[in-house]
Structures are given as C-alpha cells and as structure tokens.
Design a protein around this motif. Structure first.
Motif, PDB file in Angstrom:
ATOM      1  N   MET A 108       9.228  50.340 -35.047  1.00 22.45           N
ATOM      2  CA  MET A 108       8.989  50.562 -33.640  1.00 22.45           C
ATOM      3  C   MET A 108       8.786  52.065 -33.404  1.00 22.45           C
ATOM      4  SD  MET A 108      11.192  49.124 -30.535  1.00 22.45           S
ATOM      5  CE  MET A 108      12.275  50.346 -29.904  1.00 22.45           C
ATOM      6  N   THR A 109       7.755  52.406 -32.707  1.00 19.03           N
ATOM      7  CA  THR A 109       7.492  53.821 -32.447  1.00 19.03           C
ATOM      8  C   THR A 109       7.929  54.173 -31.030  1.00 19.03           C
ATOM      9  OG1 THR A 109       5.278  53.328 -31.680  1.00 19.03           O
ATOM     10  CG2 THR A 109       5.535  53.846 -34.015  1.00 19.03           C
ATOM     11  N   HIS A 110       8.393  55.384 -30.915  1.00 18.81           N
ATOM     12  CA  HIS A 110       8.852  55.873 -29.614  1.00 18.81           C
ATOM     13  C   HIS A 110       7.879  56.924 -29.114  1.00 18.81           C
ATOM     14  CE1 HIS A 110      12.722  53.889 -29.818  1.00 18.81           C
ATOM     15  NE2 HIS A 110      12.792  54.254 -31.096  1.00 18.81           N
ATOM     16  N   PRO A 111       7.700  56.996 -27.813  1.00 17.95           N
ATOM     17  CA  PRO A 111       6.840  58.059 -27.281  1.00 17.95           C
ATOM     18  C   PRO A 111       7.500  59.416 -27.501  1.00 17.95           C
ATOM     19  CG  PRO A 111       7.931  56.897 -25.498  1.00 17.95           C
ATOM     20  CD  PRO A 111       8.254  56.155 -26.763  1.00 17.95           C
ATOM     21  N   SER A 112       6.682  60.431 -27.610  1.00 19.29           N
ATOM     22  CA  SER A 112       7.242  61.766 -27.818  1.00 19.29           C
ATOM     23  C   SER A 112       8.024  62.194 -26.581  1.00 19.29           C
ATOM     24  CB  SER A 112       6.130  62.770 -28.114  1.00 19.29           C
ATOM     25  OG  SER A 112       5.257  62.833 -27.005  1.00 19.29           O
ATOM     26  N   THR A 113       9.122  62.864 -26.834  1.00 17.03           N
ATOM     27  CA  THR A 113       9.939  63.341 -25.729  1.00 17.03           C
ATOM     28  C   THR A 113       9.380  64.668 -25.238  1.00 17.03           C
ATOM     29  OG1 THR A 113      11.435  64.436 -27.245  1.00 17.03           O
ATOM     30  CG2 THR A 113      12.022  62.214 -26.564  1.00 17.03           C
TER      31      THR A 113
END
Length: 70
Positions: free
Chosen positions: A1-6
């Motif tokens: 699962m990829t997370h959006p960049s903070t």
C-alpha cells in the motif's frame, strides 16, 4: 500500500529560515548555560566541555542568522 507524500506546512521564506536559526541559537545558548551551571556546581569537566561545544554551536547558528539574506 502506498501513502501520499507528507507535506510540511511551514513557510519557506528567508524570514522563516532566519527565525529557525535564531531559535536554534537560543536553544544552544540555554543548553550551554545549564551545562555551565552544572559543571560549576558538580565540578565535572565533561559538562564544562559540553557547555563549550554548545557555545560554539550557538555562535555558529548566530552567524548564519546574521548572514542569511534579508
């Protein structure tokens, strides 16, 4: 699962950078003062050495604060 960049919600201006360097200068000066008091009250040479290093760091941060473009 990829997370959006903070994203960091901090202003990226010269003025904000100068404030960060000024804050670091104040923090290093506070650490130097506390270590100097501890070195004098407990007669510990290594705390005196840490106080000296913190003073050097505070002076360095202070120079960066003054030399940052206005």
């Amino acid at each position: 699962m990829t997370h959006p960049s903070t994203t960091l919600f901090a202003p990226r201006t010269i003025r904000a950078e100068r404030r960060v360097w000024a804050l670091l200068t104040a923090l290093f000066a506070l650490v130097a003062g506390v270590n100097a008091i501890m070195a004098l009250s407990e007669a510990q040479w290594w705390q005196g050495a840490l106080a000296g290093l913190a003073v050097v760091a505070a002076v360095g941060c202070g120079r960066v604060t003054r030399t940052t473009r206005k």
